[in-house]
Design an enzyme around this catalytic site. Structure first.
Site, PDB file in Angstrom:
ATOM      1  N   CYS A 120      -9.224   0.666  19.368  1.00 32.79           N
ATOM      2  CA  CYS A 120      -9.023   0.067  18.036  1.00 32.79           C
ATOM      3  C   CYS A 120      -7.599  -0.444  17.918  1.00 32.79           C
ATOM      4  O   CYS A 120      -6.649   0.318  18.102  1.00 32.79           O
ATOM      5  CB  CYS A 120      -9.227   1.100  16.939  1.00 32.79           C
ATOM      6  SG  CYS A 120     -10.783   1.955  17.039  1.00 32.79           S
ATOM      7  N   CYS A 163       0.865  -1.197   0.000  1.00 31.42           N
ATOM      8  CA  CYS A 163       0.000   0.000   0.000  1.00 31.42           C
ATOM      9  C   CYS A 163       0.904   1.251   0.000  1.00 31.42           C
ATOM     10  O   CYS A 163       1.662   1.464   0.954  1.00 31.42           O
ATOM     11  CB  CYS A 163      -0.907   0.000   1.227  1.00 31.42           C
ATOM     12  SG  CYS A 163      -1.697  -1.604   1.503  1.00 31.42           S
ATOM     13  N   CYS A 203     -16.478  -1.102  10.038  1.00 34.93           N
ATOM     14  CA  CYS A 203     -15.843   0.213  10.009  1.00 34.93           C
ATOM     15  C   CYS A 203     -15.072   0.251   8.696  1.00 34.93           C
ATOM     16  O   CYS A 203     -14.122  -0.515   8.512  1.00 34.93           O
ATOM     17  CB  CYS A 203     -14.894   0.355  11.205  1.00 34.93           C
ATOM     18  SG  CYS A 203     -13.868   1.838  11.126  1.00 34.93           S
ATOM     19  N   CYS A 235       1.557   3.552   3.013  1.00 34.49           N
ATOM     20  CA  CYS A 235       1.714   2.999   4.361  1.00 34.49           C
ATOM     21  C   CYS A 235       3.164   2.874   4.835  1.00 34.49           C
ATOM     22  O   CYS A 235       3.981   2.216   4.194  1.00 34.49           O
ATOM     23  CB  CYS A 235       1.033   1.638   4.440  1.00 34.49           C
ATOM     24  SG  CYS A 235       1.057   0.997   6.131  1.00 34.49           S
TER      25      CYS A 235
HETATM   26  N1  SAM Z   1      -3.095  -4.028   7.690  1.00 32.91           N
HETATM   27  C1  SAM Z   1      -4.461  -3.759   7.858  1.00 32.91           C
HETATM   28  C2  SAM Z   1      -5.132  -3.265   6.608  1.00 32.91           C
HETATM   29  O1  SAM Z   1      -4.504  -2.660   5.750  1.00 32.91           O
HETATM   30  O2  SAM Z   1      -6.328  -3.506   6.474  1.00 32.91           O
HETATM   31  C3  SAM Z   1      -4.753  -2.809   8.985  1.00 32.91           C
HETATM   32  C4  SAM Z   1      -3.914  -1.595   9.228  1.00 32.91           C
HETATM   33  S1  SAM Z   1      -3.901  -0.321   7.987  1.00 32.91           S
HETATM   34  C5  SAM Z   1      -2.643   0.698   8.567  1.00 32.91           C
HETATM   35  C6  SAM Z   1      -5.437   0.540   8.214  1.00 32.91           C
HETATM   36  C7  SAM Z   1      -5.742   1.716   7.346  1.00 32.91           C
HETATM   37  O3  SAM Z   1      -5.001   2.849   7.760  1.00 32.91           O
HETATM   38  C8  SAM Z   1      -5.448   1.633   5.865  1.00 32.91           C
HETATM   39  O4  SAM Z   1      -6.406   0.908   5.158  1.00 32.91           O
HETATM   40  C9  SAM Z   1      -5.457   3.093   5.452  1.00 32.91           C
HETATM   41  O5  SAM Z   1      -6.754   3.492   5.065  1.00 32.91           O
HETATM   42  C10 SAM Z   1      -5.034   3.808   6.737  1.00 32.91           C
HETATM   43  N2  SAM Z   1      -3.690   4.403   6.572  1.00 32.91           N
HETATM   44  C11 SAM Z   1      -2.512   3.747   6.609  1.00 32.91           C
HETATM   45  N3  SAM Z   1      -1.475   4.588   6.389  1.00 32.91           N
HETATM   46  C12 SAM Z   1      -2.026   5.824   6.217  1.00 32.91           C
HETATM   47  C13 SAM Z   1      -1.467   7.099   5.941  1.00 32.91           C
HETATM   48  N4  SAM Z   1      -0.164   7.285   5.771  1.00 32.91           N
HETATM   49  N5  SAM Z   1      -2.309   8.155   5.848  1.00 32.91           N
HETATM   50  C14 SAM Z   1      -3.638   7.970   5.994  1.00 32.91           C
HETATM   51  N6  SAM Z   1      -4.217   6.786   6.237  1.00 32.91           N
HETATM   52  C15 SAM Z   1      -3.427   5.711   6.341  1.00 32.91           C
HETATM   53 FE1  SF4 Z   2      -1.261  -2.116   3.661  1.00 36.16          FE
HETATM   54 FE2  SF4 Z   2      -0.044  -0.999   5.728  1.00 36.16          FE
HETATM   55 FE3  SF4 Z   2      -2.240  -2.492   6.171  1.00 36.16          FE
HETATM   56 FE4  SF4 Z   2       0.045  -3.613   5.434  1.00 36.16          FE
HETATM   57  S1  SF4 Z   2      -0.329  -2.497   7.328  1.00 36.16           S
HETATM   58  S2  SF4 Z   2      -1.972  -4.037   4.578  1.00 36.16           S
HETATM   59  S3  SF4 Z   2       0.956  -2.118   4.042  1.00 36.16           S
HETATM   60  S4  SF4 Z   2      -2.137  -0.563   5.048  1.00 36.16           S
END
Ligand code: SAM
Ligand code: SF4
Ligand code: DTB
Length: 343
Positions: free
Chosen positions: A108, A68, A199, A71
């Site tokens: 959460c 992603c 959510c 991320c």
């Molecule tokens: N790994 C799991 C997933 O991706 O479903 C859960 C954690 S992930 C960090 C959850 C959400 O955080 C992502 O789907 C994204 O929408 C949001 N997110 C992550 N990094 C971000 C960033 N740099 N700025 C804004 N939202 C972010």
């Molecule tokens: Fe994507 Fe980050 Fe969630 Fe991994 S932790 S699935 S890289 S949003």
């Protein structure tokens, strides 16, 4: 009355048939007209001046197999985050206790996984029990879930599962290639079928068009049931991620997205999520006027900073906002039940 429209009270219509042109027309409204409409919709379903507080904790940080682009926790990018194992239950419960004492109603927990392993479920169940026993609502975001995993988490007592679609189906492959938009929808279906609350939201400011934002919100609103919580994140640009240098989204366009989310999902909690750390108080106030009624509360999101609690409480005092109790005790749920009864 169209078959896919259900009236939940005298004024509010829950729709699942939003069209792109209609939603684009909402985005194109003069700012004040859009905010007026969003605020009017908001007051039909929610008490004025109440905002729900959710506190986040990263229970398994970094080293994620997914790519992603936004991320900091992806193993594909060098962001300086070291991968860690699942945090011990006791440590998680200490954080939950602190969140409770600071006034959060929901805790959460996020894990940087593509999906949980079945062997992790017993510890996750133990964590859920411990957090629930403190009187907090529980939410987890652990990546993709199979039907069986969703049922196991539901049986353990998990209230909410967070899984974001992030953006429109069309723009999705520009952001993530290691799993598809359909994978996300499948997990949402597994979560919904398990009986947990959903959510689900996305991110604004990744270089997407207004049409992508409209389509993202339409995907959410046209699900068989609206997500109970809709987090709208403003991209946090993290050094080392491919989106580090993305052009800043105009703040009014961000607020417009909140307003449109409120209008198309009138009974959902719309969360002003990531991206508040460098947002002015005035912009946050406009987000609340646009119908945001939930925030992430606590000095850290998962890995990046968030306003410290005192700052949020000072802003709430200035704006006459009160933290709401859990969603389950608000009259919104009565509406959801009514929606179900009418379905
Ligand atoms: N790994 C799991 C997933 O991706 O479903 C859960 C954690 S992930 C960090 C959850 C959400 O955080 C992502 O789907 C994204 O929408 C949001 N997110 C992550 N990094 C971000 C960033 N740099 N700025 C804004 N939202 C972010
Ligand atoms: Fe994507 Fe980050 Fe969630 Fe991994 S932790 S699935 S890289 S949003
Ligand atoms: C959501 O929509 N936003 C939260 C939560 N769900 C898990 C996460 C935001 C993460 C921001 C980047 C970070 O702190 O790592």
């Amino acid at each position: 009355m169209a078959r896919n429209r259900q009236f939940v009270n005298h004024k509010t219509t829950i729709r699942h048939d939003w069209k792109t042109e209609e939603v684009m027309a909402l985005f194109a409204l003069p700012f004040s007209d859009l905010l007026f409409r969003a605020q009017t919709t908001h007051r039909e379903s929610f008490p004025e001046g109440e905002v729900q507080l959710s506190t986040l904790l990263s229970i398994k940080t970094g080293g994620c197999a997914e790519n992603c682009s936004y991320c900091p926790q992806s193993a594909h990018f060098d962001t300086g985050i070291n991968a860690s194992k699942l945090m011990p239950t006791e440590e998680i419960l200490k954080h939950a206790q602190q969140a409770k004492e600071a006034g959060a109603s929901r805790f959460c927990m996020g894990a940087a996984w593509r999906s949980p392993k079945d062997r992790d479920i017993p510890q996750l169940a133990e964590i859920i029990t411990g957090v629930k026993n403190m009187g907090l609502e529980t939410c987890m975001t652990l990546g993709m879930l199979s039907g069986d995993q969703a049922h196991a988490l539901k049986d353990a007592g998990l209230d909410y599962y967070n899984h974001n679609i992030d953006t429109s189906e069309e723009f999705y492959s520009e952001i993530i290639t290691t799993r598809s938009f359909k994978d996300r929808i499948d997990t949402l279906e597994n979560v919904r079928n398990s009986g947990m609350k959903v959510c689900c939201g996305g991110i604004v400011g990744m270089g997407e068009s207004v049409e992508d934002r409209a389509k993202m919100l339409i995907t959410l609103a046209n699900l068989p049931k609206h997500p109970e919580s809709v987090p709208i994140n403003r991209l946090v640009k993290v050094e080392g991620t491919p989106l580090e240098h993305t052009k800043e989204v105009d703040i009014f366009d961000f607020i417009r997205t909140i307003a449109v989310a409120r209008i198309v999902m009138p009974c959902s909690y719309v969360r002003l999520s990531a991206g508040r750390e460098d947002m002015s108080e005035e912009a946050q106030a406009l987000c609340f006027m646009a119908g945001a009624n939930s925030i992430f509360y606590g000095e850290k999101l998962l890995t990046t900073p968030n306003p410290i609690q005192n700052r949020d409480m000072e802003l709430f005092a200035k704006l006459g906002i009160k933290p709401s109790q859990s969603e389950s005790t608000s009259h919104h749920i009565e509406q959801t039940e009514r929606e179900e009864a009418l379905a």
